[in-house]
Structures are given as C-alpha cells and as structure tokens.
Enzyme design. Structure first.
Site, short mmCIF file in Angstrom:
data_model
loop_
_atom_site.label_atom_id
_atom_site.label_comp_id
_atom_site.label_asym_id
_atom_site.label_seq_id
_atom_site.Cartn_x
_atom_site.Cartn_y
_atom_site.Cartn_z
N ARG A 35 -6.38 2.41 -5.24
CA ARG A 35 -5.76 3.68 -4.85
C ARG A 35 -4.72 3.46 -3.77
O ARG A 35 -3.63 4.04 -3.80
CB ARG A 35 -6.82 4.69 -4.38
N CYS A 36 -5.05 2.63 -2.79
CA CYS A 36 -4.12 2.35 -1.69
C CYS A 36 -2.82 1.74 -2.21
O CYS A 36 -1.74 1.98 -1.63
CB CYS A 36 -4.75 1.39 -0.70
N MET A 37 -2.89 0.94 -3.26
CA MET A 37 -1.72 0.22 -3.76
C MET A 37 -0.86 1.03 -4.71
O MET A 37 0.09 0.49 -5.29
CB MET A 37 -2.17 -1.06 -4.49
N PHE A 79 0.87 -1.19 0.00
CA PHE A 79 0.00 0.00 0.00
C PHE A 79 0.90 1.23 0.00
O PHE A 79 1.10 1.91 1.01
CB PHE A 79 -0.94 -0.02 1.20
N GLY A 138 -7.53 -0.94 -1.52
CA GLY A 138 -7.90 -1.07 -2.92
C GLY A 138 -6.85 -0.51 -3.86
O GLY A 138 -5.72 -0.22 -3.47
#
Length: 408
Positions: A397-399, A157, A395
């Site tokens: 965006r986090c990754m 992340f 998700g």
C-alpha cells in the site's frame, strides 16, 4: 471520464502511480540513514527487480501503471515550468548560498528532462558539480558533508506525498524536511500535466497554505461516505480539520464523515496503514496492539459551515461495525498476534496490503505467517518478492498511489 476517482480502499483498481526505486538508495550511507528515515540500505539491482515484479503483477491484473518520474518529465517539457520547477526544488532543498545555487542550476540546465528528474531524485553530490564559486561565507566554509542536495530514498513510497480522495487530492505537507521535496512532483503533475491541467482538480489540503503536517499513509477511504484518518507520528489533528472543512462541504463529493483515529505517536505506529488496512468489505488486517480501546473522533458537517466533532472510546471492531453499518467484521491480526512472528512480520509490514479488488490483495511474500492466515480467511493473495523493498519499512500500500478505482 474524471482523471481521478477513488472512493474505496477495495474497489477494483484501474490506474496507479508508482516510482521505480532508483539511484537515490545508492546515495544512502550509514551516517545519514536515521535522518533520511531509513533503517538499512537496499541493494538497488534486486530492489528494482522486485519493484518491476510488483508493477508487472498489477499490469497483469488489468491495472494501468504510470510512473512519477515519467509524469513530471512530461510536465517540464515547457521551458518556463522547467525553470520554475528547478527554482522551487532548490528552495525546498534549502540551497540558498549564491555559489552553490548558481552551480547546481547550471548543472541541472545541462541535462535533458529525464536526466534532470533522475538526478534530482538521486541527490546531488558535491563532487558531481563543477567548481563552486566562493561568493559567500557559506560557500567558503569547508564542509565534509558530501551532498548539496540530499537523496530522496522514500520516493518509492508514493502513498505519502499526496492522497487521491474522490475526484481530488490531498497535497500533503510532510512531517520531516527530508521528505517535503517529494510533494513538489505531485503538485506540478496535478496542476500542469496534460492528463489533469484542464480538469480543475480540487485540493482538499494544500501544503503551501499551512505548516501542519499530513501524510497519505494516514488517509484511508473506507467507503464513499466514510474516510478514516490517523492522528499519528506524522499527521496533525489540525490538518485533518482542514481536509474536513473542504471535503465534507464539497457539493460534488459523497463523503459525509471522517473518523480520526488517535494512534500512538511513535515510529512503530508510523501511519494508520501501518497498523490497519482494508482487504474486503468486512475484513481488515491489523497490528494486534490496536485491538483494544481506541480514541476516535467522528467529524461531520456542523452549523454555519463549521464542523461537528464527537469523541468516543471503543474497540476498532465496534467502531467499524457502527460506521460501516456491518453486523460482523473480521480483524486479521498480523501473524495471528504471536509475539515473535508478529514482531518480525510487522517489521516488514505484514499488515500493509494493497487491495486490487474486494478480497484480493497484494502482499510481501516474506510475511508467510500472516499470508497463510489471510488465505484461511478467504482472501486471495498476490505475492511479490520483498527482500530489498521491505528495508524501507513500507509495504505494497505504501508503494502505490491509486488514481482510479471503479465504483463499488
């Protein structure tokens, strides 16, 4: 060309930093899951295939993908930086007893740079290190805990340890000790990597100068003038003020206002981007539970280098229309707000999307109810597999950490 440029959540994505999930997830055990902020143990082989599909999709759409592990390995080609990096890493990992520290340093120095970085990320088991000399009481006390240095499973992340804002970065201080080592990688990259070392990258927030916490999932760039930030389970109000004092007064930047959203202080609402992401100029995905009245603080420049902070309570709909100067907006609820479907898909980050262009986003394929609703609202979807990646509770965006987006 400036090596960093991000002034929008939705502008065409040109360059992004990822971390390919590695051996760190295989060092997770049920006994330490909670402390390391995981709910389950991903199956590495499948998780890597899913992550490769994510990276491949981005590259197929014209995005340059660089990897955290490669960037830091390039930095520590310099022997002095390598030694300094190892010492700081051991400090952040709280390896202070003389015997352990000496043994781990010898272990690290025996490796090439790629092996070293992968091992740091994976964590160091006691049985991997040659016999530790009993130099202190701490060394002599028998402990059943298997690690000298904990694994770093949250590294995939990449959104959280820092955030690209404009031409600079927020070098973040993570809420939990188990994640603070993550920020060392980004600190060395932006100070010393050949792509950045001669560019005087401004730090809007510097973890080394404060004890208050801030994480990248709470930093959303709505446009080139308005930044949204979450006062959350992971981000302190004081940290937002620190960002505001530097960013809003920087003469080379365009940002004029920070909207600080007060969101519930619990893990289900971990970050602002867990409950709210931008998918088009006037379209946003949301967790249904933030649809009502919200407390928001509008932060602008004040008098004598101070800040002007105005508090208001209104719906997300009205706040976004007001500050983004839009007549209408569309809030797309995760799974349409259905109690069962939304509960399931919010758990696997149905509201967390990565925009690669206006109205064009990357999403997890498993959130099929939300995905259908997004398509019905005219959003173009790129689906990625996610049976294992989603176990980390983050998700697309986090990754991902965008480094360069085009100007809108």
């Amino acid at each position: 060309m400036n090596p960093l440029n991000v002034r929008s959540e939705i502008a065409p994505l040109k360059k992004v930093l990822l971390h390919r999930v590695g051996r760190e997830v295989e060092n997770l055990t049920p006994d330490i899951l909670d402390r390391l902020l995981f709910d389950d143990i991903p199956y590495l082989e499948i998780a890597q295939k899913e992550h490769d599909a994510f990276a491949g999709l981005l590259e197929d759409n014209g995005v340059e993908v660089v990897y955290l592990e490669d960037q830091i390995a390039e930095v520590i080609k310099d022997d002095d930086l390598r030694r300094e990096f190892i010492e700081q890493f051991l400090d952040e990992g709280k390896v202070f007893s003389p015997g352990e520290r000496s043994a781990v340093k010898d272990y690290f120095f025996s490796m090439n740079n790629t092996e070293l970085i992968n091992t740091m990320m994976a964590g160091v088991r006691k049985r991997e290190v040659p016999k530790i000399a009993n130099c202190s009481l701490n060394d002599m006390v028998d402990s059943e805990y298997p690690f000298i240095l904990d694994p770093m499973p949250n590294l995939y992340f990449t959104r959280d340890p820092f955030a690209t804002i404009g031409r600079g970065v927020s070098l973040n201080h993570m809420r939990t000790d188990v994640r603070n080592r993550e920020t060392i990688f980004s600190e060395y990259i932006f100070k010393y990597h050949p792509d950045y070392r001669d560019c005087e990258i401004p730090f809007w927030f510097n973890k080394n100068n404060t004890s208050c916490s801030i994480e990248g999932g709470d930093e959303l760039i709505l446009n080139d003038k308005v930044l949204a930030m979450g006062i959350s389970h992971r981000t302190d109000a004081a940290a937002i003020e620190e960002v505001a004092k530097k960013l809003l007064y920087d003469e080379q930047e365009t940002f004029e206002r920070i909207l600080a959203f007060k969101i519930p202080n619990k893990r289900a609402f971990m970050h602002l981007d867990t409950v709210f992401t931008m998918v088009d100029y006037d379209k946003f995905t949301i967790h249904a539970q933030i649809e009502g009245q919200l407390k928001v603080f509008s932060i602008t420049k004040g008098q004598e280098d101070g800040l002007k902070i105005e508090e208001e309570e209104d719906t997300l709909d009205n706040i976004l229309k007001k500050y983004l100067k839009l007549d209408e907006i569309t809030l797309i609820k995760c799974a349409g707000g259905d109690e069962v479907d939304a509960g399931r898909e919010q758990w696997s980050d149905g509201s967390n999307t990565l925009a690669i262009a206006p109205g064009e986003v990357v999403v997890y394929s498993r959130n099929h109810v939300t995905n259908k609703i997004l398509e019905e609202n005219g959003v173009k979807l790129h689906l990625i597999p996610s049976s294992e990646l989603s176990r980390g509770r983050g998700g697309p965006r986090c990754m991902s950490m965008p480094l360069i987006r085009e100007e809108l």
